[in-house]
Each structure stands twice: as C-alpha cells, then as structure tokens.
Scaffold this active site. Structure first.
Site: not given
Ligand code: NDP
Ligand code: 8X3
Length: 249
Positions: A135, A148
């Site tokens: 991120s 985070y």
């Molecule tokens: P979502 O919440 O849409 O998806 C998160 C995914 O992670 C889900 O499929 C969830 O599946 C899975 N997950 C969470 N906890 C667990 C667990 N304990 N075991 C197994 N699976 C898990 O969020 P994003 O797609 O945005 O997030 C994906 C990644 O991208 C993360 O690492 C996030 O930090 C990163 N990210 C996101 C950004 C954003 O702005 N959206 C920006 C930068 C980075 P389930 O709940 O079914 O287990």
């Molecule tokens: C997700 C983006 O800016 O909320 O990683 O950290 S931010």
C-alpha cells in the site's frame, strides 16, 4: 499445460479481480478466503468462461489452516499475497487492540505463513512470481493509521528481503502498492458503516480492483529477465495519503 496461480483473499475487491483476470490470461487459479459462498460463485463464473478454478476456504491468520490447505498443492507459478484489511481509524490512545491483532495477524503473519508454504514449492520448481499487495501506507505513515501503516511497512520490508532471498532461485517478487481502490476495504475498516465508507470516495474517481489486476497481469507477462520490483498505483486525483483532489459539483 496451464500455469497455476494462487490468489489469497479472492472473495472480494482486488483479489477477486485478479483471479478473474489471471483466469482470462489462461492461468488455472486457486482462490482462497473465509467466505465459501463467494468463492463458489467466483469458481462458477470462471468455469462458465472456460477457465479452471479451485477454491480453498481458510483463515490466513491460522498457520495450521494455511499449512493444511496449501501444503497439498502442486506447482504454483504465481502467488498473489492479497488477503488483508484495515480495521479502525483512531488515534493510538483510542485504538481497539482486537483491530490491531487482526491487521498484524492477517497483513503480516498471514502473508508470511502463506509464503512459507509456497516459496519452497517455487524454489523446487526452479522459478515463480510472487506479488505482495502492499500500500502507499507501506512508505507513508498517516494520522489514525499507526497499526495499518506499520503492517504495510512490514509488507514493504518483507518484499525487499524476500526478493533478495529468492533471487538465486529465479523467483520474481513484485510489490504492488496502491492508493485508493474502491472495494469492501473501507466498509471493513469502518466495521460495516457504509455511509462512512462511501464518503471516502466522495468527489474522487478511485482505482478499481480491475485496475490493480491489469497491473498484475502486465507484470506477470514480462520477459524472464525483467521484473517490476515495486509499483505505486494511484487514482489520478490522489498524490499521496494526505493529498486528494475532490471535485465538488
Ligand atoms: P476487500 O475487503 O474487498 O478484500 C479483502 C480480501 O481479503 C477478502 O477477500 C477477504 O476475504 C480477505 N481476507 C481478509 N482477512 C482474511 C483472513 N483472515 N483470512 C483469509 N482471507 C482474508 O479489500 P481489498 O480488495 O481492497 O484489499 C485487498 C488488499 O489490498 C489488502 O491487503 C489491502 O490492505 C490492500 N490495499 C487496499 C487498498 C484499497 O484502497 N482498497 C489500497 C492499498 C492496499 P474473506 O473476508 O472472505 O476472508
Ligand atoms: C489502503 C490505502 O491510504 O487507506 O492501503 O492506506 S490507505
């Protein structure tokens, strides 16, 4: 023979988009997450389009579950370490330690547990490609985001060390570090408060999961001698954690 991809956290957002895109690129995909029905629906969608998909339901926070589910896998050519979350947005003196545990256990320890099982398979196969979803919080630390940001700083450090460790095995490590992506991320961060989550994207056209999947697909098809170490992807209206240009009507 199809190449094999493993995507963690594919029930939603970036992971789901990456699974669909990699399946379209010809990979047989194994998708993971805790929500079984979502994985079943994804499998049906991929198979209806002629792809191959296997689902594994487990929590990446449990080393025992990770080992039980992933050790039996055969070759893995591409791993997307994506499962992760932000939980809460408070000053350090007010944070909920259960949120802190969830973030550290998922974003850091979960990624490590998965990598510990899959990396030796890649070493034995003589190559592979690992994508870690970091991120902008991996290099910027912002108010209310201590844990985070710490977890994503850890992903950034782990990605750099992992790249060096796996160099001689011919394994590429690419860290993708997005800014704002509209997924379930904010709803999870605000514990289901949809209104507060929607407000994050007011006046901004955020990235989508498909945008991140596009970057993964591009980096995955580069020639063997070429690797993208680190990719920072932002909406055009965002310059950093503190700089977002919001259009008002
Ligand atoms: P979502 O919440 O849409 O998806 C998160 C995914 O992670 C889900 O499929 C969830 O599946 C899975 N997950 C969470 N906890 C667990 C667990 N304990 N075991 C197994 N699976 C898990 O969020 P994003 O797609 O945005 O997030 C994906 C990644 O991208 C993360 O690492 C996030 O930090 C990163 N990210 C996101 C950004 C954003 O702005 N959206 C920006 C930068 C980075 P389930 O709940 O079914 O287990
Ligand atoms: C997700 C983006 O800016 O909320 O990683 O950290 S931010």
């Amino acid at each position: 023979m199809k190449k094999e991809a493993l995507i963690t956290g594919a029930t939603s957002g970036i992971g789901r988009a990456a699974a669909l895109r990699l399946a379209k690129e010809g990979y047989a995909v194994t998708v993971t997450g805790r929500r079984a029905e979502r994985l079943a629906a994804l499998k049906a969608e991929i198979e209806a389009a002629g792809g191959r998909c296997t689902t594994l339901v487990f929590d990446v926070r449990s080393e025992e579950e990770v080992r039980r589910n992933l050790e039996p896998l055969g070759r893995v050519d591409l791993l997307v370490n994506n499962a992760g979350l932000a939980a809460g947005l408070e000053h350090i003196d007010q944070g909920d330690t259960r949120d802190w545990d969830a973030m550290i256990d998922t974003n850091v320890k979960g990624l490590l547990y998965v990598t510990r099982v899959i990396a030796p398979k890649m070493v034995a196969a003589g190559g592979g490609h690992i994508f870690n979803i970091g991120s902008i919080a991996g290099t910027e630390a912002y108010e209310n985001g201590a844990v985070y940001c710490a977890s994503k700083h850890a992903v950034h450090a782990i990605s750099q060390s992992m790249r060096a460790d796996l160099l001689s095995a011919g394994i590429k490590v690419t860290e993708i570090r997005p800014g704002m992506v509209e997924t379930e991320f904010s709803e999870v961060r605000f514990h289901g408060d949809k209104e507060r989550a929607d407000a994050v994207y007011t006046g901004v056209e955020p990235l989508t999961g498909d945008d991140i999947a596009e970057a993964i697909a591009w980096a995955a098809q580069l020639p063997a001698h070429m690797n993208v170490n680190d990719m920072v992807l932002m909406p055009a209206q965002q310059a950093g954690a503190y700089y977002t240009y919001r259009k008002t009507k």
